[in-house]
Scaffold this active site. Sequence first.
Site, PDB file in Angstrom:
ATOM      1  N   ARG A 110     -10.328   3.331  -9.442  1.00  0.00           N
ATOM      2  CA  ARG A 110     -11.388   3.769 -10.356  1.00  0.00           C
ATOM      3  C   ARG A 110     -12.802   3.517  -9.870  1.00  0.00           C
ATOM      4  O   ARG A 110     -13.068   2.516  -9.209  1.00  0.00           O
ATOM      5  CB  ARG A 110     -11.212   3.066 -11.707  1.00  0.00           C
ATOM      6  CG  ARG A 110      -9.969   3.519 -12.439  1.00  0.00           C
ATOM      7  CD  ARG A 110      -9.730   2.723 -13.705  1.00  0.00           C
ATOM      8  NE  ARG A 110      -8.513   3.212 -14.363  1.00  0.00           N
ATOM      9  CZ  ARG A 110      -7.281   2.911 -13.936  1.00  0.00           C
ATOM     10  NH1 ARG A 110      -7.093   2.107 -12.905  1.00  0.00           N
ATOM     11  NH2 ARG A 110      -6.225   3.416 -14.554  1.00  0.00           N
ATOM     12  N   HIS A 135      -8.731   7.986  -8.831  1.00  0.00           N
ATOM     13  CA  HIS A 135      -8.053   8.645  -7.715  1.00  0.00           C
ATOM     14  C   HIS A 135      -8.720   9.959  -7.289  1.00  0.00           C
ATOM     15  O   HIS A 135      -8.037  10.970  -7.053  1.00  0.00           O
ATOM     16  CB  HIS A 135      -6.582   8.893  -8.061  1.00  0.00           C
ATOM     17  CG  HIS A 135      -5.783   7.630  -8.267  1.00  0.00           C
ATOM     18  ND1 HIS A 135      -6.062   6.445  -7.626  1.00  0.00           N
ATOM     19  CD2 HIS A 135      -4.706   7.361  -9.065  1.00  0.00           C
ATOM     20  CE1 HIS A 135      -5.193   5.515  -8.001  1.00  0.00           C
ATOM     21  NE2 HIS A 135      -4.375   6.038  -8.872  1.00  0.00           N
ATOM     22  N   HIS A 209       0.270   6.825  -2.662  1.00  0.00           N
ATOM     23  CA  HIS A 209       0.722   6.431  -4.002  1.00  0.00           C
ATOM     24  C   HIS A 209       2.228   6.603  -4.166  1.00  0.00           C
ATOM     25  O   HIS A 209       2.708   7.186  -5.142  1.00  0.00           O
ATOM     26  CB  HIS A 209      -0.041   7.258  -5.046  1.00  0.00           C
ATOM     27  CG  HIS A 209      -0.251   6.584  -6.356  1.00  0.00           C
ATOM     28  ND1 HIS A 209       0.786   6.192  -7.171  1.00  0.00           N
ATOM     29  CD2 HIS A 209      -1.387   6.232  -7.004  1.00  0.00           C
ATOM     30  CE1 HIS A 209       0.284   5.641  -8.274  1.00  0.00           C
ATOM     31  NE2 HIS A 209      -1.030   5.657  -8.199  1.00  0.00           N
ATOM     32  N   ASP A 281      -1.447  -3.932 -13.054  1.00  0.00           N
ATOM     33  CA  ASP A 281      -2.181  -2.781 -12.524  1.00  0.00           C
ATOM     34  C   ASP A 281      -3.487  -3.325 -11.959  1.00  0.00           C
ATOM     35  O   ASP A 281      -4.557  -3.046 -12.465  1.00  0.00           O
ATOM     36  CB  ASP A 281      -2.426  -1.761 -13.652  1.00  0.00           C
ATOM     37  CG  ASP A 281      -2.889  -0.412 -13.109  1.00  0.00           C
ATOM     38  OD1 ASP A 281      -3.159  -0.325 -11.894  1.00  0.00           O
ATOM     39  OD2 ASP A 281      -2.981   0.540 -13.898  1.00  0.00           O
ATOM     40  N   GLU A 347      -0.530  -0.023  -3.243  1.00  0.00           N
ATOM     41  CA  GLU A 347      -1.532   0.861  -2.646  1.00  0.00           C
ATOM     42  C   GLU A 347      -2.545   0.038  -1.852  1.00  0.00           C
ATOM     43  O   GLU A 347      -3.307  -0.722  -2.431  1.00  0.00           O
ATOM     44  CB  GLU A 347      -2.233   1.652  -3.751  1.00  0.00           C
ATOM     45  CG  GLU A 347      -1.281   2.437  -4.642  1.00  0.00           C
ATOM     46  CD  GLU A 347      -1.818   2.657  -6.055  1.00  0.00           C
ATOM     47  OE1 GLU A 347      -2.873   3.288  -6.204  1.00  0.00           O
ATOM     48  OE2 GLU A 347      -1.189   2.167  -7.012  1.00  0.00           O
TER      49      GLU A 347
HETATM   50  C1  GLA Z   1      -2.959   3.536 -10.154  1.00  0.00           C
HETATM   51  C2  GLA Z   1      -3.818   3.082 -11.243  1.00  0.00           C
HETATM   52  C3  GLA Z   1      -3.017   3.077 -12.471  1.00  0.00           C
HETATM   53  C4  GLA Z   1      -2.415   4.420 -12.731  1.00  0.00           C
HETATM   54  C5  GLA Z   1      -1.576   4.825 -11.633  1.00  0.00           C
HETATM   55  C6  GLA Z   1      -1.027   6.216 -11.840  1.00  0.00           C
HETATM   56  O1  GLA Z   1      -2.058   2.577  -9.803  1.00  0.00           O
HETATM   57  O2  GLA Z   1      -4.385   1.831 -11.036  1.00  0.00           O
HETATM   58  O3  GLA Z   1      -3.805   2.685 -13.525  1.00  0.00           O
HETATM   59  O4  GLA Z   1      -3.419   5.350 -12.856  1.00  0.00           O
HETATM   60  O5  GLA Z   1      -2.329   4.775 -10.461  1.00  0.00           O
HETATM   61  O6  GLA Z   1      -0.606   6.454 -13.128  1.00  0.00           O
END
Ligand code: GLA
Length: 381
Positions: A110, A135, A209, A281, A347
């Site tokens: 983000r 993304h 991803h 996350d 990632e």
């Molecule tokens: C990344 C983001 C998550 C989500 C996934 C896809 O990992 O950090 O919040 O958006 O991609 O759903």
Amino acid sequence: MDMSRRTVMAGAAAAGITAASIGNAHATGGRKPVKSLFGTLADGTKIYSWSLENGGTKLKVLSYGGIVQSLEIPDRRGRYTNVSLGFDNIEDYVAKSPYFGALIGRYGNRIGQGRFTLDGKSYQLSVNDGANSLHGGAQGFDKRVWDIEPFTKGSDVGLYLYYTSVDGEMGYPGTLRVKVTYTLTRSGDWRIDYEATTDKATVVNLTSHVYWNLAGEGSGTIENHELKIAASRYTPVDSGLIPTGELAPVAGTPFDFRRTKAIGEDIREAHQQLLYGKGIDHNWVLDKGITARPEWIATLKDPASGRTLTMATTEPGLQFYSGNFLDGTLVGPSGRTYRQGDALCLETQHFPDSPNQPSFPSTLLRPGQTYRSTTVHSFGA
Ligand code: GLA
């Protein structure tokens, strides 16, 4: 043994994994990548699937999004399965993919409010995640058609993937020329080399991803997978999942994966950060920092099948996402649905929102410079 493999091995040894168990259990030798039609986009563009095989790893890559549509590796008894989530048709990828297997750009994760300032000029990006840009925005690199060229080089086989992002695309400045190399080595490693150049100052943060489930896509939860991450700190976020700027210690928190731990062990702790993420996350601050050569950062293991994934990277960060938004509405190639926690993503990246965080490692790319990033995935059983 090349340099990257040596560093993976060194890290793997640290994680208690033996040389024999890494990647080369079923060395088969590489053969020329094979191209077949996968589907057609609404505008008539044909999407191809490229099949690669080397050292016991089988990979299928789409020209749409550079997507890893399937990645098959053997378990400890030699039984192959696809360990990455995806779809068996192009329509689902276009209509509803949560970035399954895709290349991510121009900016992985983000950027707060989809806004940043560079050389005194402010830029507004495509906003596609509440108030933020995620993304790369609404039409990121995961939704672009890539030019693909196969290669065989010594004992390696692979693909060159090319995409040129025009000046202003999704709000980003500069024409960005991107080349991604997917290599399958003779020991079955999947290596990704990213390169990019620009004609105006811009920001770049490319990643991949893949949603991993080492027991096989569609086989259920990854909560019993065991994970180790070489990071003593992570970047806590606000309720919109934008980093606060703090590099917080993992010690004493559910984010401590310095010792191998089952993913499900602490994931239901009522920790504010887990509430924000609906699970994990978050970005881990890798202890090794930015490195010239890929260095070991993480090992994932499915105890039931024995399959392992060992990762090395040049990047300073790792986004570990525990599949929190999978909600049982998507159906994979196995014909089974994907529910929350049925896969995880690892990632490799620079930290989220770096353009707005002067203390984070910089994601700035200027004309004349070349962006470079490498991540190596090694498999074992
Ligand atoms: C990344 C983001 C998550 C989500 C996934 C896809 O990992 O950090 O919040 O958006 O991609 O759903």
